[in-house]
Structures are given as structure tokens and as C-alpha cells.
Design a protein around this motif. Structure first.
Motif, mmCIF file in Angstrom:
data_model
loop_
_atom_site.group_PDB
_atom_site.id
_atom_site.type_symbol
_atom_site.label_atom_id
_atom_site.label_comp_id
_atom_site.label_asym_id
_atom_site.label_seq_id
_atom_site.Cartn_x
_atom_site.Cartn_y
_atom_site.Cartn_z
ATOM 1 N N PRO A 219 -12.755 24.186 -10.933
ATOM 2 C CA PRO A 219 -11.510 23.636 -10.361
ATOM 3 C C PRO A 219 -11.709 22.356 -9.556
ATOM 4 C CG PRO A 219 -11.581 26.005 -10.088
ATOM 5 C CD PRO A 219 -12.944 25.588 -10.536
ATOM 6 N N VAL A 220 -12.923 22.060 -9.157
ATOM 7 C CA VAL A 220 -13.148 20.833 -8.366
ATOM 8 C C VAL A 220 -13.869 19.786 -9.202
ATOM 9 C CG1 VAL A 220 -13.092 22.032 -6.155
ATOM 10 C CG2 VAL A 220 -15.280 21.729 -7.337
ATOM 11 N N ASP A 245 -16.324 30.510 -10.535
ATOM 12 C CA ASP A 245 -15.503 30.116 -9.405
ATOM 13 C C ASP A 245 -15.367 31.215 -8.361
ATOM 14 O OD1 ASP A 245 -12.063 29.252 -8.823
ATOM 15 O OD2 ASP A 245 -13.879 28.268 -8.100
ATOM 16 N N LYS A 250 -20.851 33.923 -6.164
ATOM 17 C CA LYS A 250 -21.774 34.354 -5.083
ATOM 18 C C LYS A 250 -22.516 35.617 -5.498
ATOM 19 C CE LYS A 250 -20.572 34.302 -0.668
ATOM 20 N NZ LYS A 250 -19.767 34.367 0.591
ATOM 21 N N GLY A 279 -15.795 27.509 -0.009
ATOM 22 C CA GLY A 279 -16.858 28.165 0.750
ATOM 23 C C GLY A 279 -17.786 28.993 -0.097
ATOM 24 N N ASP A 283 -21.685 28.418 0.033
ATOM 25 C CA ASP A 283 -22.565 29.537 0.411
ATOM 26 C C ASP A 283 -23.699 29.703 -0.597
ATOM 27 O OD1 ASP A 283 -20.548 32.172 2.003
ATOM 28 O OD2 ASP A 283 -21.118 30.152 2.640
ATOM 29 N N THR A 303 -14.537 21.310 -0.103
ATOM 30 C CA THR A 303 -13.299 20.765 -0.681
ATOM 31 C C THR A 303 -12.084 21.648 -0.405
ATOM 32 O OG1 THR A 303 -13.633 21.944 -2.755
ATOM 33 C CG2 THR A 303 -14.586 19.718 -2.580
ATOM 34 N N ALA A 307 -13.461 25.885 3.776
ATOM 35 C CA ALA A 307 -14.848 25.422 3.691
ATOM 36 C C ALA A 307 -15.086 24.279 4.666
ATOM 37 C CB ALA A 307 -15.167 25.004 2.261
ATOM 38 N N THR A 313 -20.376 24.646 7.560
ATOM 39 C CA THR A 313 -21.109 24.324 8.791
ATOM 40 C C THR A 313 -21.672 25.592 9.414
ATOM 41 O OG1 THR A 313 -19.625 22.474 9.177
ATOM 42 C CG2 THR A 313 -20.822 23.293 11.085
ATOM 43 N N LYS A 316 -24.922 29.536 7.747
ATOM 44 C CA LYS A 316 -24.899 30.860 7.102
ATOM 45 C C LYS A 316 -24.803 30.627 5.600
ATOM 46 C CE LYS A 316 -23.157 34.266 10.404
ATOM 47 N NZ LYS A 316 -22.029 35.180 10.713
ATOM 48 N N ASN A 326 -21.647 39.057 1.592
ATOM 49 C CA ASN A 326 -22.645 38.283 2.352
ATOM 50 C C ASN A 326 -23.798 39.153 2.831
ATOM 51 O OD1 ASN A 326 -20.736 36.265 2.074
ATOM 52 N ND2 ASN A 326 -19.925 36.498 4.133
ATOM 53 N N LYS A 408 -16.624 25.812 16.054
ATOM 54 C CA LYS A 408 -17.780 26.407 15.357
ATOM 55 C C LYS A 408 -19.071 25.776 15.857
ATOM 56 C CE LYS A 408 -19.587 28.339 11.285
ATOM 57 N NZ LYS A 408 -19.282 29.017 10.015
ATOM 58 N N ARG A 444 -7.849 36.628 -0.763
ATOM 59 C CA ARG A 444 -8.574 35.478 -0.240
ATOM 60 C C ARG A 444 -9.175 35.820 1.118
ATOM 61 N NH1 ARG A 444 -9.813 32.409 -4.324
ATOM 62 N NH2 ARG A 444 -8.033 31.802 -5.577
HETATM 63 N N1 LIG Z 1 -21.059 30.495 5.484
HETATM 64 C C1 LIG Z 1 -20.082 30.632 6.357
HETATM 65 O O1 LIG Z 1 -20.237 30.447 7.566
HETATM 66 C C2 LIG Z 1 -18.726 31.003 5.847
HETATM 67 C C3 LIG Z 1 -17.635 30.899 6.689
HETATM 68 C C4 LIG Z 1 -16.373 31.232 6.185
HETATM 69 C C5 LIG Z 1 -16.229 31.658 4.882
HETATM 70 N N2 LIG Z 1 -17.343 31.732 4.095
HETATM 71 C C6 LIG Z 1 -17.233 32.164 2.703
HETATM 72 O O2 LIG Z 1 -16.428 31.194 2.024
HETATM 73 C C7 LIG Z 1 -15.660 31.835 0.987
HETATM 74 C C8 LIG Z 1 -14.210 31.478 1.185
HETATM 75 O O3 LIG Z 1 -14.136 30.051 1.037
HETATM 76 P P1 LIG Z 1 -12.811 29.414 0.354
HETATM 77 O O4 LIG Z 1 -11.643 29.910 1.075
HETATM 78 O O5 LIG Z 1 -13.031 27.982 0.227
HETATM 79 O O6 LIG Z 1 -12.797 30.148 -1.058
HETATM 80 P P2 LIG Z 1 -13.379 29.726 -2.480
HETATM 81 O O7 LIG Z 1 -14.688 29.068 -2.383
HETATM 82 O O8 LIG Z 1 -13.258 30.939 -3.301
HETATM 83 O O9 LIG Z 1 -12.318 28.624 -2.973
HETATM 84 C C9 LIG Z 1 -10.998 29.063 -3.171
HETATM 85 C C10 LIG Z 1 -10.436 28.533 -4.504
HETATM 86 O O10 LIG Z 1 -10.033 27.168 -4.290
HETATM 87 C C11 LIG Z 1 -10.660 26.337 -5.259
HETATM 88 N N3 LIG Z 1 -10.820 25.038 -4.628
HETATM 89 C C12 LIG Z 1 -11.581 24.729 -3.562
HETATM 90 N N4 LIG Z 1 -11.413 23.438 -3.235
HETATM 91 C C13 LIG Z 1 -10.507 22.920 -4.106
HETATM 92 C C14 LIG Z 1 -9.894 21.657 -4.265
HETATM 93 N N5 LIG Z 1 -10.156 20.654 -3.451
HETATM 94 N N6 LIG Z 1 -9.019 21.497 -5.283
HETATM 95 C C15 LIG Z 1 -8.730 22.526 -6.116
HETATM 96 N N7 LIG Z 1 -9.260 23.761 -5.994
HETATM 97 C C16 LIG Z 1 -10.137 23.952 -4.995
HETATM 98 C C17 LIG Z 1 -11.934 27.038 -5.593
HETATM 99 O O11 LIG Z 1 -12.450 26.582 -6.822
HETATM 100 C C18 LIG Z 1 -11.447 28.478 -5.622
HETATM 101 O O12 LIG Z 1 -10.780 28.729 -6.846
HETATM 102 C C19 LIG Z 1 -15.946 33.321 1.119
HETATM 103 O O13 LIG Z 1 -16.944 33.693 0.215
HETATM 104 C C20 LIG Z 1 -16.485 33.450 2.550
HETATM 105 O O14 LIG Z 1 -17.358 34.550 2.688
HETATM 106 C C21 LIG Z 1 -18.587 31.418 4.545
#
Ligand SMILES: NC(=O)c1ccc[n+]([C@@H]2O[C@H](COP(=O)([O-])OP(=O)(O)OC[C@H]3O[C@@H](n4cnc5c(N)ncnc54)[C@H](O)[C@@H]3O)[C@@H](O)[C@H]2O)c1
Ligand SMILES: O=C(O)C(=O)C[C@@H](O)[C@H](O)[C@H](O)COP(=O)(O)O
Length: 543
Positions: A219-220, A245, A250, A279, A283, A303, A307, A313, A316, A326, A408, A444
Motif C-alpha cells: 500500500p505504500v 501488509d 510481523k 508501524g 517493527d 508513513t 508509526a 521511535t 522497540k 510483540n 515518547k 487496528r
Molecule cells: N515499536 C513500537 O514502539 C510500536 C509502537 C506502537 C505501535 N507499534 C506497532 O505498530 C503497528 C501498528 O502500526 P500502524 O497503525 O501503522 O499499522 P500498520 O503498520 O498495520 O499500517 C496500517 C495500514 O495502513 C497502511 N499504510 C500505512 N501508511 C500508509 C500510507 N501512507 N498510505 C497508505 N496506506 C498506508 C499499511 O500498509 C496498513 O495497511 C502494530 O503492529 C503495533 O504493535 C509498535
């Protein structure tokens, strides 16, 4: 004395004919700032051209006027864009004033033109008194004399080769409007938030890196294509890795596939990883960087809103197991984070909204300003469609991202490995992760955390930490943003078992983050099961 409150936002320097005036004027227009050119200011005040001043009063008199004009404007041209005459920085007073200006945080922009181009432009111009009598030779002589001074003063260098004045102005406008949040700790780095920051990838990867694994999702694609082009332009060998995706990316199977590809491509310890996407992608990318040869450099290019404000950031990294979220990973910090606002243009509304869950969390645990901003902007934020103006993105959204990243950063800078303070960032996650698992990752992350925060607020009320008003405020704010505040899935037994897998648990004891009031997080260890059950019932909804 140069004060940051009254000084220009940027000062453009460079050789005659480089295009300083046009760059300054077009950049000012893009960021809606005033523009001044010192030569024009001098001509307006003297009532004659620079050439006439040279002819009638001589260069020394002109330099005196120029120095006074520059010093005045450095002290009193708040937020403006200022372009200087080519020779201005050569005066000791102006040079020292520009150093003071830099120390006060000002941007000195060196517009660098290739000598061939500069000479050719000089040959075409007849209004520059210093280039009379052999423009080309005089230009080169001035260039040799001045370029080291320009280079020493510059905080930003723009090259006019192979680009247009408009594109240069766009790049300078982006550089002047980006926000930077510094994350200190054992391996410090910066989070850069702004339109076009992807262009800084080369700065973060450096020249030792030969190969770059670009890990992203379909998707990106539009954004990974842009990043790939920039990386290749910078001379890197890019190995493109499109992973499944969201949560499907993960998994250990995906990790295995990437490790094998890096081996095939001969990745060494001086090579790097770029994680681009939501994210889940960052990750996985971080986990790959942490584990390949026990650790290589990586840069996150988030993106999604979530994230940008959270996942990219803090270091993790990790993947999920069938048994839970996780559960496998490492604390491993990036070389930098580039949150490019332009990537939000394609972000679906539901993904933007879920990201508001982590923004609200940061407000609940620390920054009441975030809560007030969310309250005030709830309607427009909830309706996000990616078509908003640059101005709205560059203020409302950029401000929220910066403030949330700051929350954060303040936690992870002092407690990278989550020995205590950093656990406050886990507010809402104990139930949140259980919901994600029971709902087979169809919920989500941000939505699950939202329900988790209501649960934590109810638990805090039940155990005497939080009043009903604060609990009601949780529901009111979160639902106003389009976030869930109740859940009817699963059963208490399932949830209790999954909460015992939470990383905050110790032995058989559950540990929660709750609030003693808005902005006052605390630990609640081993609460009575009866309290957990009551709080669980409180987040159910009669169908
Ligand atoms: N490491 C950490 O500190 C930390 C913190 C918070 C969340 N997370 C993890 O991050 C994940 C959640 O992240 P999320 O909410 O980004 O979910 P995600 O990564 O699943 O992305 C959500 C959806 O949006 C799409 N997408 C993302 N950016 C886009 C863009 N610019 N244009 C079009 N589509 C786009 C992705 O492809 C996906 O389909 C979980 O796995 C969570 O555990 C990690
Ligand atoms: O960075 C942290 O620490 C957090 O807790 C941030 C959370 O928002 C994030 O969802 C994190 O990935 C959860 O961490 P986990 O250790 O509970 O998996």
C-alpha cells in the motif's frame, strides 16, 4: 544582539548570479513569510542603483551601507527570508554577525552554483560593478576568494545544478519548516517531521553503506518508489523487500525470508536497512536490523500517523507469535527517523483515526496540551482524508506529531529498556494487545488501545485512583475522535490469560499503568481479580 524572536528565518548567501534573490522570494512565498534583499534595500534608501553608488561613492561606501543594512535586518526582520549581496559575508562585521545568527538558531543557506554556470551567467549580466572588465575572470577570482567563507557559514547548502528555482525553493521551504525531536540515551538520534524529509536518507545512511534493504509493504508503493529512487540517486545498491501488509508482515516466516535474502545479496555489517510504512513494517525492519549479523544501521520512514508518533521511535523492534503481540524482538535504536508528512496524503481515514489513539494516550499520560488540541480539532481530525491543505498538515498535524513524539522521546531517552518510566507509554496496552489477539488482528492497534485506555480508567476508578469525571472524559474525547470505547468480544477468562502474557507482568502478578489523574500515570500491581472483572464489565456494551 541577535534575538531569535526578531531575527529572519533564513539568510541566503552565494555568488553573484547564483539566483539568491529569486530563491529567497519564492521560498518566502511558499512559507508565507516576508522577503527582503539587501541590495534592493540599499537602492531604495539611497535612491539609486548599486552600480551608481559604486560609480559615485566607491565600493567602500557601498560596503558600509551594506553592512549597516545586513546588521539591521539580522536584528529586526522576524521570520523573514533575507538574501544578501554576494560580497556581504566577506566583511568581518557581517561574518561575525552571521555566526551569531547561526548560534541563535538561524539558517544560513548557501546557494551553490557551478563555476561554469556562474561564469556564463556573469558574462550575460552587465549590472554588476564588480564584474566589469572581464566578467568571467572576475567572477572566478571572486569565487576562489569567497567560497570557503560561504561553506564555513552555511547550515544548509543547495546546489542549483540540474534543478529549477521552483524546486530549490520547495526544498528550502521544506527544510525550514521541518521539526526535529532529539532522542538522547546510549545511541542518540533525531526524529525529523516535515514535508520532504525522505530526502535526508543519504545524510543518515552515510557513505560507508553500500547496500540498503528497503523493507516496505504494497500500500505504500508510491512512497517506497520515491525512497528507492533517492537511494539509487545517492549511489546505494537497493534490495527491495515488499513484505505482507500490516500484522501479517510481523511474523518469523517473513523475518526468515528477509534474512535469507540479505545473505544471498551479501549484506555486511556496513550495510543498512530502511523500514518504510506503517508501524508493522517499521517493527519488522527494526527487528531485521537488530538481528542481521547482530545489528546493522537502520532508518525508519514511517508513513502512518501511528508509526510517525509512536512505532518508529524508541527502538522497540519485533514480531508477533501465534500466542500474542510483540513477544519476540529487541530494543534497538534507529540511526534516525524521517516522518515525511507528504506520505500522509495516501493514508486511509481509518488508519489516521487509529493513530489518534496513541496521540490521545500521550495526552492522557503527560501532555494536556495534546488533549486540548484533540478536543478543539476533533471534527476535522476525525474527517481526515489526505486532501487537506499543506498548511493544515504543516500546522495542526505536524504540531500533534511533534508533541506526541516529544512525549515518547522523554520516556525512551531515560529508560530505553523499559525498566520503569517507559512503561507509562504502555497505557491502555495490557487489554489492548489482548483485544488485538482475540480479534485475530482484525482490530487496528490504535482502536484496541483506545478501549484499553477506557478499561484502565475504569480500573483506576474502581481502585480509588481516578474520579468518574476523568473516566467520562476518556470516553468523550476518544469517541469524538472516532475511536472505540467498548468491546463485546472474547470473555473475561480469555482476556485474563492473555493479560498474563503482557511484558509488564512479573511472575504470576499482573501490572497495569493507570492514572492518578490526567497527566499522572502510575503503576497498579496485582489488582484484585474482582476489580479487573468489574472494569471488564464496564467496557462491555449492551447490544
Ligand atoms: N515499536 C513500537 O514502539 C510500536 C509502537 C506502537 C505501535 N507499534 C506497532 O505498530 C503497528 C501498528 O502500526 P500502524 O497503525 O501503522 O499499522 P500498520 O503498520 O498495520 O499500517 C496500517 C495500514 O495502513 C497502511 N499504510 C500505512 N501508511 C500508509 C500510507 N501512507 N498510505 C497508505 N496506506 C498506508 C499499511 O500498509 C496498513 O495497511 C502494530 O503492529 C503495533 O504493535 C509498535
Ligand atoms: O514504546 C513503548 O514502550 C510503548 O509502550 C509504546 C506503545 O504504544 C507500543 O504499542 C508498543 O509497541 C507496545 O509495546 P509492548 O512492549 O507492549 O509490545
Amino acid at each position: 544582539m541577535i534575538e531569535s524572536s526578531s531575527m529572519p528565518k533564513a539568510v541566503v548567501i552565494g555568488m553573484p548570479g547564483a539566483g539568491k534573490t529569486r530563491l529567497g522570494r519564492e521560498t518566502a512565498a511558499l512559507i508565507k513569510a516576508p522577503f527582503r534583499d539587501t541590495d534592493q534595500c540599499i537602492e531604495e534608501e539611497a535612491g539609486r542603483s548599486v552600480s551608481e553608488i559604486f560609480d559615485t561613492q566607491g565600493e567602500q561606501a557601498f560596503r558600509g551601507m551594506e553592512t549597516r543594512a545586513v546588521l539591521d535586518l539580522l536584528k529586526d526582520f522576524s521570520g523573514g527570508i533575507l538574501s544578501l549581496g554576494g560580497g556581504a559575508p566577506m566583511s568581518t562585521e557581517v561574518f561575525q554577525a552571521l555566526q551569531d545568527y547561526r548560534r541563535a538558531g538561524g539558517a544560513v543557506v548557501y546557494l551553490q552554483v557551478d563555476p561554469e554556470e556562474g561564469v556564463s551567467r556573469a558574462a550575460r549580466s552587465d549590472h554588476r560593478p564588480l564584474l566589469r572588465g572581464g566578467a568571467s575572470e572576475r567572477w572566478m577570482a571572486l569565487y576562489r576568494e569567497r567560497r570557503s567563507v560561504y561553506q564555513e557559514l552555511a547550515t544548509i547548502t543547495l546546489k542549483s545544478r540540474n534543478t529549477t528555482p521552483r524546486a530549490l525553493a520547495r526544498r528550502l521551504a521544506d527544510a525550514l519548516t521541518e521539526r526535529v525531536v532529539h532522542v538522547s540515551g546510549p545511541d542518540p538520534y533525531d526524529v525529523r517531521i516535515g514535508a520532504g524529509v525522505t530526502g535526508r536518507l543519504h545524510e543518515l545512511l552515510g557513505d560507508q553503506t553500500m547496500r540498503v534493504a528497503l523493507i516496505h509493504t504494497q500500500p505504500v508503493q508510491r512512497h517506497s518508489d520515491h525512497a528507492r529512487a533517492l537511494l539509487r540517486q545517492a549511489g546505494y545498491q537497493v534490495v527491495d523487500l515488499t513484505i505482507p501488509d500490516a500484522e501479517a508482515g510481523k511474523t518469523i516466516q517473513v523475518s526468515q525470508g528477509i534474512w535469507e535474502r540479505l545473505a544471498t545479496e551479501g549484506f555486511t555489517r556496513s550495510d543498512a536497512v530502511v523500514g518504510l510504512g506503517g508501524g508493522a513494517a517499521t517493527d519488522q525492519a527494526g527487528f531485521i536490523a537488530a538481528t542481521w549479523m547482530r545489528g546493522i544501521r537502520y532508518v525508519n520512514c514511517p508513513t502512518s500517523l501511528l508509526a510517525m508518533v509512536d512505532a518508529s521511535t524508541g527502538g522497540k523492534t519485533g514480531i508477533n507469535l501465534e500466542q500474542g503481540k510483540n513477544l519476540v524482538g529487541s530494543f534497538y535504536t534507529p540511526a534516525g527517523v524521517l516522518a515525511d508528512l507528504r506520505t500522509l496524503r495516501t493514508l486511509p481515514n481509518e488508519i489516521f483515526v487509529e493513530g489518534l489513539g496513541e496521540v490521545a494516550k500521550s495526552g492522557f499520560i503527560m501532555d494536556g496540551g495534546i488533549l486540548r488540541e484533540l478536543e478543539e480539532r476533533a471534527e476535522s481530525l476525525r474527517a481526515f482524508d489526505g486532501q487537506e491543505s499543506d498548511q493544515w498538515l504543516g500546522t495542526v498535524v505536524q504540531d500533534l506529531i511533534e508533541r506526541t513524539v516529544e512525549v515518547k522521546a522523554r520516556h525512551v531517552s531515560v529508560d530505553l529498556k523499559e525498566s520503569g518510566l517507559r512503561e507509562f507509554l504502555n497505557y491502555g496496552h495490557t487489554l489492548g494487545h489482548a483485544i488485538e489477539k482475540i480479534e485475530h488482528f482484525t482490530w487496528r492497534h490504535g482502536q484496541a488501545v483506545s478501549v484499553g485506555m477506557v478499561f484502565a480508567a475504569e480500573l483506576a476508578r474502581i481502585t480509588g485512583h481516578l474520579d468518574q469525571e476523568a473516566v467520562d472524559y476518556h470516553r468523550k474525547l476518544l469517541s469524538s475522535l472516532g475511536l472505540r470505547t467498548w468491546w463485546n468480544g472474547g470473555d473475561f477468562g480469555q482476556v485474563l490469560a492473555l493479560m498474563h502474557r503482557d511484558k509488564k507482568a512479573r511472575g504470576n502478578k499482573l501490572r497495569f499503568i493507570i492514572l492518578d489523574g490526567l497527566g499522572k500515570p502510575t503503576h497498579l500491581d496485582d489488582p484484585p481479580v474482582s476489580a479487573l472483572k468489574e472494569a471488564f464489565q464496564a467496557i462491555r456494551k449492551e447490544e
